[in-house]
Design a protein around this motif. Structure first.
Motif, mmCIF file in Angstrom:
data_model
loop_
_atom_site.group_PDB
_atom_site.id
_atom_site.type_symbol
_atom_site.label_atom_id
_atom_site.label_comp_id
_atom_site.label_asym_id
_atom_site.label_seq_id
_atom_site.Cartn_x
_atom_site.Cartn_y
_atom_site.Cartn_z
ATOM 1 N N ALA A 99 70.349 -17.574 106.758
ATOM 2 C CA ALA A 99 71.540 -18.000 106.035
ATOM 3 C C ALA A 99 71.458 -19.484 105.661
ATOM 4 C CB ALA A 99 72.785 -17.732 106.872
ATOM 5 N N LEU A 100 70.876 -20.281 106.526
ATOM 6 C CA LEU A 100 70.774 -21.718 106.268
ATOM 7 C C LEU A 100 69.754 -22.043 105.179
ATOM 8 C CD1 LEU A 100 70.928 -23.132 109.922
ATOM 9 C CD2 LEU A 100 72.707 -23.288 108.173
ATOM 10 N N PHE A 101 68.682 -21.257 105.092
ATOM 11 C CA PHE A 101 67.580 -21.608 104.183
ATOM 12 C C PHE A 101 67.581 -20.822 102.878
ATOM 13 C CE2 PHE A 101 66.074 -23.736 107.896
ATOM 14 C CZ PHE A 101 65.281 -24.762 107.414
ATOM 15 N N LEU A 102 68.426 -19.795 102.763
ATOM 16 C CA LEU A 102 68.474 -19.046 101.510
ATOM 17 C C LEU A 102 68.795 -19.933 100.301
ATOM 18 C CD1 LEU A 102 68.392 -16.380 99.947
ATOM 19 C CD2 LEU A 102 70.804 -16.031 100.597
ATOM 20 N N PRO A 103 69.764 -20.880 100.401
ATOM 21 C CA PRO A 103 70.054 -21.725 99.229
ATOM 22 C C PRO A 103 68.845 -22.499 98.712
ATOM 23 C CG PRO A 103 71.802 -21.932 100.865
ATOM 24 C CD PRO A 103 70.704 -21.139 101.508
ATOM 25 N N SER A 108 65.262 -23.370 93.852
ATOM 26 C CA SER A 108 63.910 -23.841 94.172
ATOM 27 C C SER A 108 63.216 -24.542 93.006
ATOM 28 C CB SER A 108 63.047 -22.662 94.641
ATOM 29 O OG SER A 108 63.045 -21.630 93.666
ATOM 30 N N LYS A 109 63.723 -24.388 91.790
ATOM 31 C CA LYS A 109 63.040 -24.969 90.633
ATOM 32 C C LYS A 109 62.866 -26.472 90.783
ATOM 33 C CE LYS A 109 63.363 -25.528 85.606
ATOM 34 N NZ LYS A 109 64.155 -25.202 84.388
ATOM 35 N N ALA A 114 59.620 -31.303 91.448
ATOM 36 C CA ALA A 114 59.386 -32.545 92.203
ATOM 37 C C ALA A 114 57.929 -32.679 92.617
ATOM 38 C CB ALA A 114 60.289 -32.582 93.431
ATOM 39 N N PHE A 115 57.239 -31.530 92.743
ATOM 40 C CA PHE A 115 55.819 -31.553 93.099
ATOM 41 C C PHE A 115 54.924 -31.483 91.861
ATOM 42 C CE2 PHE A 115 57.486 -30.421 97.272
ATOM 43 C CZ PHE A 115 56.669 -31.160 98.114
ATOM 44 N N GLY A 116 55.513 -31.725 90.698
ATOM 45 C CA GLY A 116 54.708 -31.839 89.489
ATOM 46 C C GLY A 116 54.255 -30.537 88.885
ATOM 47 N N GLN A 117 54.934 -29.433 89.208
ATOM 48 C CA GLN A 117 54.517 -28.147 88.670
ATOM 49 C C GLN A 117 55.033 -27.952 87.242
ATOM 50 O OE1 GLN A 117 52.279 -26.195 90.571
ATOM 51 N NE2 GLN A 117 52.393 -28.189 91.608
ATOM 52 N N ASP A 118 54.380 -27.080 86.510
ATOM 53 C CA ASP A 118 54.745 -26.778 85.134
ATOM 54 C C ASP A 118 56.189 -26.263 85.080
ATOM 55 O OD1 ASP A 118 53.846 -26.035 82.235
ATOM 56 O OD2 ASP A 118 54.819 -24.244 83.030
ATOM 57 N N PRO A 119 57.030 -26.787 84.170
ATOM 58 C CA PRO A 119 58.438 -26.361 84.114
ATOM 59 C C PRO A 119 58.612 -24.860 83.886
ATOM 60 C CG PRO A 119 58.136 -28.386 82.864
ATOM 61 C CD PRO A 119 56.771 -27.922 83.259
ATOM 62 N N MET A 124 60.101 -19.543 86.303
ATOM 63 C CA MET A 124 59.741 -18.159 86.635
ATOM 64 C C MET A 124 59.718 -17.946 88.147
ATOM 65 S SD MET A 124 56.693 -17.544 83.834
ATOM 66 C CE MET A 124 56.285 -15.899 84.439
ATOM 67 N N ALA A 125 59.174 -18.926 88.880
ATOM 68 C CA ALA A 125 59.126 -18.821 90.335
ATOM 69 C C ALA A 125 60.534 -18.784 90.928
ATOM 70 C CB ALA A 125 58.330 -19.981 90.923
ATOM 71 N N GLN A 126 61.441 -19.601 90.370
ATOM 72 C CA GLN A 126 62.829 -19.585 90.857
ATOM 73 C C GLN A 126 63.507 -18.249 90.554
ATOM 74 O OE1 GLN A 126 65.906 -22.953 90.659
ATOM 75 N NE2 GLN A 126 66.458 -21.702 88.876
ATOM 76 N N ASP A 127 63.267 -17.690 89.384
ATOM 77 C CA ASP A 127 63.829 -16.381 89.048
ATOM 78 C C ASP A 127 63.376 -15.326 90.058
ATOM 79 O OD1 ASP A 127 65.039 -17.525 86.856
ATOM 80 O OD2 ASP A 127 63.500 -16.867 85.428
ATOM 81 N N TYR A 128 62.122 -15.401 90.430
ATOM 82 C CA TYR A 128 61.593 -14.465 91.429
ATOM 83 C C TYR A 128 62.298 -14.654 92.773
ATOM 84 C CZ TYR A 128 58.163 -12.242 94.546
ATOM 85 O OH TYR A 128 57.560 -11.459 95.503
ATOM 86 N N LEU A 129 62.408 -15.907 93.217
ATOM 87 C CA LEU A 129 62.962 -16.187 94.538
ATOM 88 C C LEU A 129 64.459 -15.915 94.617
ATOM 89 C CD1 LEU A 129 60.999 -19.450 95.390
ATOM 90 C CD2 LEU A 129 60.794 -17.236 96.530
ATOM 91 N N ARG A 130 65.167 -15.974 93.503
ATOM 92 C CA ARG A 130 66.596 -15.677 93.525
ATOM 93 C C ARG A 130 66.864 -14.207 93.838
ATOM 94 N NH1 ARG A 130 69.804 -19.380 88.983
ATOM 95 N NH2 ARG A 130 69.692 -21.280 90.262
#
Length: 455
Positions: A99-103, A108-109, A114-119, A124-130
């Motif tokens: 519950a604490l780490f789900l947000p 996550s985008k 912040a780590f310099g990844q392609d926007p 897409m990665a955030q869409d997956y993780l949601r």
């Protein structure tokens, strides 16, 4: 027990765990293969997303890993009450953690950016993780129940339920990613739905077994599970949080390697994702043997059988080194055979991915040895419930040695992905050396009254 009897005992306990871990690994493997056939961009996004998910998951799994030696020690004295209390509080801690780490996964985008990844990949990665992020709750509960059953040496049911999960995941991916059986084609989001559904099915199956099976039904595991148990909650927390941070130290090394290689390009990241999947598959064998060693050490601790603990640990390590030898041979002799199944034959970048992946697997053959060494040492230390000093040692090895070396070789010296993987080897080697030194010191302190227990 003789050494050969210990070998047999480790195999009886460990083989179903090996099957279970390989089956669990197959879930991620099917995601990688099917998304690799769907598209390289989707594959690269899933590498980012799953690396992030795994970091959060493996840190939270520290409470489940704490359950295993505590239940093993209690069950060696037939203390069913403690077994039940420990397992329940392991589940409490896992749900609170999720519950604490789900947000963090839902938004996550910004982390990826912040780590310099392609926007585009970050979105897409955030869409997956949601979607997949909600699977963190059942995934952590699965780990607790698996640890509980493994500590009772009921590993066959863990294997069968994990195989069920593999079937559910493979079918779900086939339907949802590609749009089969009249379902709309969903691509990356389809893989996320399949992943979360798989975790839910598996935890329900494990809970049903625990509640109904003759050997576990009498422990009434879920009766009044909502009632707090502050004493045991604190015990599991104190043993589990250092394990979680140790897991974080190791997993973040590998996840950070994906971020570093992401700075180099999409094709190197895809090759890294495939190679790390293959290397992770063989690591599952060492993890399973390590968990068998944890259970055997925990039971020996409960009996104060230190000679048995040493022989049992030696048997588990011997089996692990045998597996290392086999996998090193495979990585060096048939790398293209291992990699080719992950890539669509019509993919334009197939040749570049194969070439880079082959080189990375050659390095993986080297780090198999040190990776197996560190996981076996950690497993023995967890069996004797020593977690805080190993946590510090792991942090030093992975964050102060492995990660800077990976960045320096890969980016500063521009060696590329191979340099990043050589950094992984450096961190794993340091961890293996420090952790085995710690176990020998602790074992001597416990088994010899003449030695100070503060070692």
């Amino acid at each position: 027990m003789t050494f050969s009897q210990h070998l047999r005992a480790v195999l009886v306990l460990g083989l179903p765990l090996i099957g279970s871990h390989l089956a669990q690994f197959a879930i991620g493997l099917f995601d990688t293969i099917m998304l690799g056939w769907y598209g390289v961009t989707e594959l690269a996004a899933s590498v980012l997303a799953n690396s992030f998910f795994f970091v959060i998951f493996i840190m939270g799994a520290g409470f489940a890993f704490a359950v295993m030696p505590m239940v093993a020690e209690a069950s060696s004295g037939d203390d069913d009450t403690t077994v039940r209390r420990v397992t329940r509080m392991g589940m409490w801690l896992s749900v609170i953690y999720a519950a604490l780490f789900l947000p963090l996964m839902i938004w996550s985008k910004s982390v990826f950016l912040a780590f310099g990844q392609d926007p585009g990949l970050s979105q897409m990665a955030q869409d997956y993780l949601r979607i997949a992020g909600f699977g963190l709750f059942p995934a952590l509960l699965i780990m607790v129940l698996k640890s509980y059953l493994a500590a009772l040496e009921r590993t066959q049911v863990v294997l069968w339920i994990t195989l069920l999960a593999v079937a559910v995941n493979a079918f779900g991916n086939w339907v949802l990613i590609f749009g089969n059986l009249g379902v709309p084609e969903m691509g990356l989001k389809g893989a996320a739905i399949a992943s979360a559904t798989t975790h839910l099915v598996a935890v329900l199956a494990l809970a049903l077994y625990v509640a109904k099976a003759p050997g576990t039904r009498a422990q009434v595991m879920f009766q009044r599970i909502w009632r707090p148990d502050p004493e045991v909650f604190g015990r599991v927390f104190r043993l589990g949080w250092p394990i979680g941070l140790t897991n974080l130290a190791e997993s973040s090394l590998f996840s950070a390697s994906a971020l570093i290689i992401g700075l180099i390009g999409t094709v190197p990241l895809a090759a890294h994702g495939i190679a790390i999947q293959i290397a992770s598959g063989t690591f599952m064998i060492h993890l399973a043997l390590g968990q068998a060693a944890t259970v055997r050490a925990g039971r020996a601790l409960g009996r104060r059988d230190f000679e048995g603990m040493w022989r049992g640990g030696s048997a588990a390590v011997s089996l692990s080194m045998f597996v290392v030898a086999l996998t090193m041979i495979a990585f060096l002799t048939v790398p293209e055979l291992l990699i080719s199944g992950f890539i669509d034959p019509d993919e334009p970048a197939r040749g570049a991915i194969l070439a880079m992946g082959t080189t990375l697997l050659a390095v993986a053959g080297l780090f198999q040895l040190v990776d197996a060494g560190q996981v076996m040492a950690l497993s023995m230390l967890r069996g004797i419930q020593d977690t805080r000093v190993p946590m510090i040692m792991a942090a030093i090895a992975y964050w102060l040695v492995g990660l800077p070396t990976a960045y320096f070789l890969g980016i500063v010296l521009q060696i590329g992905p191979v340099g990043v993987w050589l950094g992984l080897v450096a961190g794993l080697f340091m961890a293996s050396a420090l952790l085995w030194w710690r176990f020998v010191q602790r074992f001597r302190a416990m088994s010899s009254p003449a030695l100070s227990p503060s070692l």
